[in-house]
Design a protein around this motif. Sequence first.
Motif, PDB file in Angstrom:
ATOM      1  N   PHE A 121       0.862  -1.190   0.000  1.00  0.00           N
ATOM      2  CA  PHE A 121       0.000   0.000   0.000  1.00  0.00           C
ATOM      3  C   PHE A 121       0.892   1.233   0.000  1.00  0.00           C
ATOM      4  O   PHE A 121       1.669   1.444   0.938  1.00  0.00           O
ATOM      5  N   LEU A 122       0.785   2.024  -1.064  1.00  0.00           N
ATOM      6  CA  LEU A 122       1.558   3.272  -1.136  1.00  0.00           C
ATOM      7  C   LEU A 122       0.678   4.395  -0.610  1.00  0.00           C
ATOM      8  O   LEU A 122      -0.396   4.660  -1.179  1.00  0.00           O
ATOM      9  N   VAL A 123       1.116   5.053   0.456  1.00  0.00           N
ATOM     10  CA  VAL A 123       0.380   6.203   1.009  1.00  0.00           C
ATOM     11  C   VAL A 123       1.061   7.455   0.483  1.00  0.00           C
ATOM     12  O   VAL A 123       2.276   7.611   0.641  1.00  0.00           O
ATOM     13  N   ILE A 124       0.280   8.322  -0.146  1.00  0.00           N
ATOM     14  CA  ILE A 124       0.875   9.516  -0.761  1.00  0.00           C
ATOM     15  C   ILE A 124       0.279  10.771  -0.128  1.00  0.00           C
ATOM     16  O   ILE A 124      -0.941  10.990  -0.204  1.00  0.00           O
ATOM     17  N   THR A 125       1.156  11.575   0.486  1.00  0.00           N
ATOM     18  CA  THR A 125       0.716  12.870   1.048  1.00  0.00           C
ATOM     19  C   THR A 125       1.563  14.006   0.469  1.00  0.00           C
ATOM     20  O   THR A 125       1.238  15.171   0.667  1.00  0.00           O
ATOM     21  N   ASP A 126       2.636  13.678  -0.231  1.00  0.00           N
ATOM     22  CA  ASP A 126       3.514  14.694  -0.822  1.00  0.00           C
ATOM     23  C   ASP A 126       2.736  15.470  -1.903  1.00  0.00           C
ATOM     24  O   ASP A 126       2.212  14.859  -2.844  1.00  0.00           O
ATOM     25  N   PRO A 127       2.657  16.816  -1.787  1.00  0.00           N
ATOM     26  CA  PRO A 127       1.828  17.592  -2.728  1.00  0.00           C
ATOM     27  C   PRO A 127       2.240  17.433  -4.183  1.00  0.00           C
ATOM     28  O   PRO A 127       1.374  17.348  -5.065  1.00  0.00           O
ATOM     29  N   ASP A 128       3.556  17.338  -4.460  1.00  0.00           N
ATOM     30  CA  ASP A 128       3.983  17.220  -5.859  1.00  0.00           C
ATOM     31  C   ASP A 128       3.553  15.872  -6.446  1.00  0.00           C
ATOM     32  O   ASP A 128       3.138  15.786  -7.600  1.00  0.00           O
ATOM     33  N   LYS A 129       3.664  14.817  -5.628  1.00  0.00           N
ATOM     34  CA  LYS A 129       3.270  13.490  -6.126  1.00  0.00           C
ATOM     35  C   LYS A 129       1.751  13.403  -6.285  1.00  0.00           C
ATOM     36  O   LYS A 129       1.251  12.806  -7.244  1.00  0.00           O
ATOM     37  N   LYS A 130       1.024  14.018  -5.347  1.00  0.00           N
ATOM     38  CA  LYS A 130      -0.444  14.018  -5.480  1.00  0.00           C
ATOM     39  C   LYS A 130      -0.843  14.729  -6.773  1.00  0.00           C
ATOM     40  O   LYS A 130      -1.723  14.271  -7.507  1.00  0.00           O
ATOM     41  N   LEU A 131      -0.170  15.849  -7.043  1.00  0.00           N
ATOM     42  CA  LEU A 131      -0.496  16.605  -8.264  1.00  0.00           C
ATOM     43  C   LEU A 131      -0.187  15.783  -9.510  1.00  0.00           C
ATOM     44  O   LEU A 131      -1.002  15.712 -10.444  1.00  0.00           O
ATOM     45  N   ALA A 132       0.968  15.136  -9.509  1.00  0.00           N
ATOM     46  CA  ALA A 132       1.355  14.347 -10.688  1.00  0.00           C
ATOM     47  C   ALA A 132       0.365  13.198 -10.910  1.00  0.00           C
ATOM     48  O   ALA A 132      -0.048  12.929 -12.048  1.00  0.00           O
TER      49      ALA A 132
ATOM     50  N   PRO B 274      -6.386  15.092   1.152  1.00  0.00           N
ATOM     51  CA  PRO B 274      -5.322  14.998   2.153  1.00  0.00           C
ATOM     52  C   PRO B 274      -4.366  13.826   1.934  1.00  0.00           C
ATOM     53  O   PRO B 274      -3.177  13.935   2.181  1.00  0.00           O
ATOM     54  N   ALA B 275      -4.897  12.705   1.445  1.00  0.00           N
ATOM     55  CA  ALA B 275      -4.027  11.545   1.209  1.00  0.00           C
ATOM     56  C   ALA B 275      -4.584  10.703   0.076  1.00  0.00           C
ATOM     57  O   ALA B 275      -5.786  10.750  -0.212  1.00  0.00           O
ATOM     58  N   MET B 276      -3.684   9.977  -0.548  1.00  0.00           N
ATOM     59  CA  MET B 276      -4.086   8.963  -1.545  1.00  0.00           C
ATOM     60  C   MET B 276      -3.448   7.651  -1.113  1.00  0.00           C
ATOM     61  O   MET B 276      -2.347   7.657  -0.552  1.00  0.00           O
ATOM     62  N   VAL B 277      -4.125   6.551  -1.389  1.00  0.00           N
ATOM     63  CA  VAL B 277      -3.504   5.245  -1.188  1.00  0.00           C
ATOM     64  C   VAL B 277      -3.607   4.466  -2.500  1.00  0.00           C
ATOM     65  O   VAL B 277      -4.694   4.388  -3.094  1.00  0.00           O
ATOM     66  N   VAL B 278      -2.479   3.982  -2.965  1.00  0.00           N
ATOM     67  CA  VAL B 278      -2.449   3.134  -4.166  1.00  0.00           C
ATOM     68  C   VAL B 278      -2.128   1.705  -3.711  1.00  0.00           C
ATOM     69  O   VAL B 278      -0.995   1.402  -3.341  1.00  0.00           O
ATOM     70  N   PRO B 279      -3.152   0.830  -3.690  1.00  0.00           N
ATOM     71  CA  PRO B 279      -2.906  -0.569  -3.332  1.00  0.00           C
ATOM     72  C   PRO B 279      -2.258  -1.284  -4.527  1.00  0.00           C
ATOM     73  O   PRO B 279      -2.646  -1.061  -5.674  1.00  0.00           O
ATOM     74  N   CYS B 280      -1.283  -2.110  -4.220  1.00  0.00           N
ATOM     75  CA  CYS B 280      -0.552  -2.842  -5.267  1.00  0.00           C
ATOM     76  C   CYS B 280      -0.459  -4.306  -4.856  1.00  0.00           C
ATOM     77  O   CYS B 280      -0.664  -4.643  -3.689  1.00  0.00           O
ATOM     78  N   VAL B 281      -0.098  -5.133  -5.812  1.00  0.00           N
ATOM     79  CA  VAL B 281       0.056  -6.556  -5.495  1.00  0.00           C
ATOM     80  C   VAL B 281       1.208  -7.127  -6.310  1.00  0.00           C
ATOM     81  O   VAL B 281       1.515  -6.636  -7.406  1.00  0.00           O
ATOM     82  N   ASP B 282       1.847  -8.147  -5.763  1.00  0.00           N
ATOM     83  CA  ASP B 282       2.980  -8.788  -6.440  1.00  0.00           C
ATOM     84  C   ASP B 282       2.535  -9.380  -7.765  1.00  0.00           C
ATOM     85  O   ASP B 282       1.460  -9.980  -7.859  1.00  0.00           O
ATOM     86  N   GLY B 283       3.374  -9.241  -8.792  1.00  0.00           N
ATOM     87  CA  GLY B 283       3.149  -9.928 -10.067  1.00  0.00           C
ATOM     88  C   GLY B 283       2.586  -9.026 -11.144  1.00  0.00           C
ATOM     89  O   GLY B 283       2.087  -7.936 -10.867  1.00  0.00           O
ATOM     90  N   ARG B 284       2.720  -9.502 -12.387  1.00  0.00           N
ATOM     91  CA  ARG B 284       2.092  -8.843 -13.548  1.00  0.00           C
ATOM     92  C   ARG B 284       1.158  -9.871 -14.158  1.00  0.00           C
ATOM     93  O   ARG B 284       1.493 -11.060 -14.209  1.00  0.00           O
TER      94      ARG B 284
END
Length: 224
Positions: free
Chosen positions: A60-71, A120-130
Amino acid sequence: MSPDSSSDIDIIPPDLLLTTTRSVRKRIDFDRAVDPLILKESLEIAIQAPTGSNSQGWHFLVITDPDKKLALAELYRRGFNEYASVPQVPRFGADDPRAGQMSAILSSAAYLSKRLHEVPAMVVPCVDGRWDDLSVFHQAGAYGSIFPAVWSFMLALRARGVGSSLTTLHLMYEQEAAEILGVPDDITQVALLPIGYYTGDTFKAAGRISADQRTYWDSWGETQ
Ligand SMILES: Cc1cc2nc3c(=O)[nH]c(=O)nc-3n(C[C@H](O)[C@H](O)[C@H](O)COP(=O)(O)O)c2cc1C
């Protein structure tokens, strides 16, 4: 009629939580940072969800950095504009509950798209594998080993006064998002959850096509 049941759980609070956890877009408090402890606690709850072969391949990637949220929001908006550029033809009959819901959902989705970088925050859930070119069996195992945890996370947040919504539009540009976040090549992103305290006290159960209409007993189409 109450069903015959015995359990150590009082079903009223969980049923309320399960039926009133909505996609929160217009009611996000954009001005109040979410306590990181709420995110951590909710993620600890989320990882009690089942996974195929007990794989536990979640990240789980938690994103609060304003530049990353904007991107990320810019990628999302590209996806949203692409989605919204397809004419929204009325697909549902007048007696279908979805018919009366779509304009509010689209207005709320457009609002979120515009303000996504401000959450205020974003969460990007990820999982192993393609998972390109997987069989149905393997696809079910792959997505089925992350979305139960995602939904549990949303439920745990809601119980703590925090709203979220499950979105996938940024995945049209998954590779660009991976570069922003440093996600390795052998990991799949599955969603982006905008997160913030919700305004107002509560939420209502949504109108849905009834489960009875979509539940078949012994043969396809045999409703009760
Ligand atoms: C797989 C999936 C993808 C979704 N993607 C988006 C999205 O990209 N943007 C968005 O605003 N909502 C998205 N939603 C939320 C749905 O629009 C929402 O669940 C639906 O309209 C029902 O509303 P409710 O969640 O409030 O009950 C997604 C939901 C699911 C399950």
